[in-house]
Design an enzyme around this catalytic site. Structure first.
Site, PDB file in Angstrom:
ATOM      1  N   ASP A 138       0.863  -1.194   0.000  1.00  0.00           N
ATOM      2  CA  ASP A 138       0.000   0.000   0.000  1.00  0.00           C
ATOM      3  C   ASP A 138       0.893   1.235   0.000  1.00  0.00           C
ATOM      4  O   ASP A 138       2.126   1.126  -0.073  1.00  0.00           O
ATOM      5  CB  ASP A 138      -0.935  -0.002   1.234  1.00  0.00           C
ATOM      6  CG  ASP A 138      -2.260   0.737   0.971  1.00  0.00           C
ATOM      7  OD1 ASP A 138      -2.212   1.966   0.723  1.00  0.00           O
ATOM      8  OD2 ASP A 138      -3.323   0.102   1.010  1.00  0.00           O
ATOM      9  N   GLY A 166       4.665   1.402  -1.752  1.00  0.00           N
ATOM     10  CA  GLY A 166       4.975   1.857  -3.102  1.00  0.00           C
ATOM     11  C   GLY A 166       3.727   2.413  -3.754  1.00  0.00           C
ATOM     12  O   GLY A 166       2.720   2.657  -3.093  1.00  0.00           O
ATOM     13  N   ASP A 167       3.830   2.600  -5.064  1.00  0.00           N
ATOM     14  CA  ASP A 167       2.743   3.185  -5.840  1.00  0.00           C
ATOM     15  C   ASP A 167       2.312   2.143  -6.870  1.00  0.00           C
ATOM     16  O   ASP A 167       3.108   1.768  -7.736  1.00  0.00           O
ATOM     17  CB  ASP A 167       3.283   4.460  -6.523  1.00  0.00           C
ATOM     18  CG  ASP A 167       2.251   5.124  -7.416  1.00  0.00           C
ATOM     19  OD1 ASP A 167       1.135   4.579  -7.566  1.00  0.00           O
ATOM     20  OD2 ASP A 167       2.568   6.192  -7.971  1.00  0.00           O
ATOM     21  N   PHE A 168       1.058   1.658  -6.768  1.00  0.00           N
ATOM     22  CA  PHE A 168       0.650   0.582  -7.680  1.00  0.00           C
ATOM     23  C   PHE A 168       0.531   1.020  -9.136  1.00  0.00           C
ATOM     24  O   PHE A 168       0.355   0.196 -10.009  1.00  0.00           O
ATOM     25  CB  PHE A 168      -0.561  -0.202  -7.166  1.00  0.00           C
ATOM     26  CG  PHE A 168      -1.809   0.553  -6.764  1.00  0.00           C
ATOM     27  CD1 PHE A 168      -2.296   1.614  -7.490  1.00  0.00           C
ATOM     28  CD2 PHE A 168      -2.527   0.113  -5.642  1.00  0.00           C
ATOM     29  CE1 PHE A 168      -3.473   2.260  -7.126  1.00  0.00           C
ATOM     30  CE2 PHE A 168      -3.703   0.769  -5.257  1.00  0.00           C
ATOM     31  CZ  PHE A 168      -4.174   1.851  -6.002  1.00  0.00           C
ATOM     32  N   HIS A 182     -12.408  -0.306  -7.432  1.00  0.00           N
ATOM     33  CA  HIS A 182     -13.605   0.550  -7.545  1.00  0.00           C
ATOM     34  C   HIS A 182     -13.296   2.035  -7.304  1.00  0.00           C
ATOM     35  O   HIS A 182     -14.131   2.880  -7.569  1.00  0.00           O
ATOM     36  CB  HIS A 182     -14.747   0.035  -6.651  1.00  0.00           C
ATOM     37  CG  HIS A 182     -14.613   0.335  -5.191  1.00  0.00           C
ATOM     38  ND1 HIS A 182     -15.656   0.190  -4.309  1.00  0.00           N
ATOM     39  CD2 HIS A 182     -13.554   0.742  -4.454  1.00  0.00           C
ATOM     40  CE1 HIS A 182     -15.251   0.516  -3.099  1.00  0.00           C
ATOM     41  NE2 HIS A 182     -13.989   0.848  -3.149  1.00  0.00           N
TER      42      HIS A 182
HETATM   43  N1  SAH Z   1      -8.185  -3.349   0.613  1.00  0.00           N
HETATM   44  C1  SAH Z   1      -8.475  -2.535   1.781  1.00  0.00           C
HETATM   45  C2  SAH Z   1      -8.376  -1.035   1.507  1.00  0.00           C
HETATM   46  C3  SAH Z   1      -9.204  -0.526   0.362  1.00  0.00           C
HETATM   47  S1  SAH Z   1      -9.111   1.245   0.171  1.00  0.00           S
HETATM   48  C4  SAH Z   1      -9.837  -2.884   2.319  1.00  0.00           C
HETATM   49  O1  SAH Z   1     -10.656  -3.464   1.618  1.00  0.00           O
HETATM   50  O2  SAH Z   1     -10.122  -2.548   3.468  1.00  0.00           O
HETATM   51  C5  SAH Z   1      -7.995   1.395  -1.191  1.00  0.00           C
HETATM   52  C6  SAH Z   1      -6.547   1.292  -0.793  1.00  0.00           C
HETATM   53  O3  SAH Z   1      -5.742   1.629  -1.933  1.00  0.00           O
HETATM   54  C7  SAH Z   1      -6.146   2.270   0.315  1.00  0.00           C
HETATM   55  O4  SAH Z   1      -5.564   1.576   1.386  1.00  0.00           O
HETATM   56  C8  SAH Z   1      -5.143   3.195  -0.376  1.00  0.00           C
HETATM   57  O5  SAH Z   1      -4.121   3.679   0.478  1.00  0.00           O
HETATM   58  C9  SAH Z   1      -4.586   2.317  -1.478  1.00  0.00           C
HETATM   59  N2  SAH Z   1      -3.976   3.092  -2.562  1.00  0.00           N
HETATM   60  C10 SAH Z   1      -4.492   4.185  -3.180  1.00  0.00           C
HETATM   61  N3  SAH Z   1      -3.650   4.646  -4.124  1.00  0.00           N
HETATM   62  C11 SAH Z   1      -2.549   3.839  -4.077  1.00  0.00           C
HETATM   63  C12 SAH Z   1      -1.328   3.800  -4.838  1.00  0.00           C
HETATM   64  N4  SAH Z   1      -1.100   4.687  -5.803  1.00  0.00           N
HETATM   65  N5  SAH Z   1      -0.442   2.818  -4.560  1.00  0.00           N
HETATM   66  C13 SAH Z   1      -0.683   1.904  -3.587  1.00  0.00           C
HETATM   67  N6  SAH Z   1      -1.843   1.878  -2.845  1.00  0.00           N
HETATM   68  C14 SAH Z   1      -2.750   2.844  -3.100  1.00  0.00           C
END
Ligand code: SAH
Length: 328
Positions: free
Chosen positions: A191, A219-221, A239
């Site tokens: 995350d 990191g950044d996905f 979503h």
């Molecule tokens: N899977 C978890 C969180 C969902 S919220 C659950 O169901 O409870 C979406 C997640 O995506 C958040 O934790 C947010 O920090 C992460 N996220 C958003 N942009 C991101 C990025 N660029 N790289 C990595 N993670 C990211």
């Protein structure tokens, strides 16, 4: 229709109840509005009216001596109980999100992301700069997840996956549930840096019995995801994004995974027809922040644009489904 129109008023009152920790203040038994007002630092006569209005919806109940007590609905507003809705009640009614909802009509006219119009940045950029809101957001996701994790872990044969990455895994409660249930599995929680830093304090994936099989990576996905795993899970993550962004995240998973790798998207899957479905309303919240809930066909389309093929949609005992994909 009037009940629907004034729904916003009700959620505003629930927000106040959460903000003032009213449910927690009633844990040990009924109290008067005066007693509650003193401990919460608000005006008693108005608090009485707020509680009376909430009680008319089954949230708290007035008993003898103008005392208020918990009801099953009010009990969900306590912090730290199983199925707590406290953080969700706060998060979904916070001003920064309401300001974004106020731009819904603008979004409909222009297709601009309402959140962006209101704040000039995406929701996740905003949260990175507002630690208090990020904390409540994380708690809200975790408490909603608590009701879903077991259902998801039970619905799919995770035992066939030696290495699992939870992409955008948040606090790590889902990964912890799955790794705990599958003694041979290794898990990676992936995350944003601030979320991973917080996840270390939450101790889901660092709990005894699973800590040695779990790693945390930040990191950044949109850049890359951890390499070489057998499956990449994304729950309530795709979503948040439009098709273009989702295709990028999925393509990064495809590039990182082994030859027989899988993606497991855990999200609402909207069915055709008029049936009640919480996902249809959540879909509008997702529009507000630039994302969407999808039908099976819409998932198949984003999968294709990332070089993946949708293999099946697995139902769970919660409102989410597991959408499985492999290399096309
Ligand atoms: N899977 C978890 C969180 C969902 S919220 C659950 O169901 O409870 C979406 C997640 O995506 C958040 O934790 C947010 O920090 C992460 N996220 C958003 N942009 C991101 C990025 N660029 N790289 C990595 N993670 C990211």
């Amino acid at each position: 229709m009037f009940t629907l129109i004034t729904g916003r008023w009700v959620s505003e009152l629930i927000y106040i109840a959460a903000k003032l920790d009213l449910a927690d203040r009633l844990k040990h038994g009924p109290r008067t509005a005066e007693e509650l007002a003193t401990s919460a630092g608000v005006q008693a006569p108005t608090l009485y009216r707020v509680l009376r209005a909430l009680a008319s919806f089954g949230v708290f109940a007035e008993t003898k001596g103008r005392r208020f007590k918990l009801t099953p609905l009010a009990a969900t507003l306590q912090k730290g109980v199983s199925g707590s809705m406290h953080a969700a009640a706060l998060m979904l009614a916070e001003k920064y999100l309401q300001d974004a909802w106020a731009e819904l009509l603008h979004g409909l006219k222009t297709n601009e992301i309402p959140f962006f119009k209101a704040h000039g940045v995406s929701m996740f950029e905003y949260l990175e700069k507002h630690p208090e809101d990020l904390k409540v957001f994380g708690e809200s996701m975790t408490s909603v997840s608590a009701m879903e994790n077991t259902a998801i872990a039970a619905a799919y044969k995770f035992s066939g996956i030696p290495n699992l990455v939870d992409v955008g895994g948040g606090n790590g409660s889902l990964l912890a549930t799955i790794v705990k249930a599958n003694p041979k599995m290794r898990g990676v929680l992936f995350d944003q840096p601030s979320v991973i830093a917080r996840a270390m304090q939450h101790h889901y994936v660092t709990a005894r019995g699973i800590a040695e099989r779990c790693t945390l990576e930040s990191g950044d996905f949109f850049e890359a995801v951890p390499k070489g795993a057998d499956a990449y899970m994304m729950k309530r993550t795709l979503h948040d994004w439009d098709d273009e962004h989702c295709a990028k995240i999925l393509a990064n998973c495809r590039a990182a995974m082994g030859e027989k790798g899988k993606v497991l998207v855990v999200d609402a899957v909207i069915a055709p027809g008029n049936a009640a479905d919480r996902g249809k309303l959540l879909d509008i919240q997702m529009f507000i922040i630039g994302g969407r809930e999808r039908t099976k066909e819409e998932f198949a389309k984003v999968f294709r644009s990332a070089g993946l093929k949708l293999t099946r949609v697995v139902p769970t005992k919660c409102p989410l489904r597991i959408v499985e994909g492999v290399r096309a």
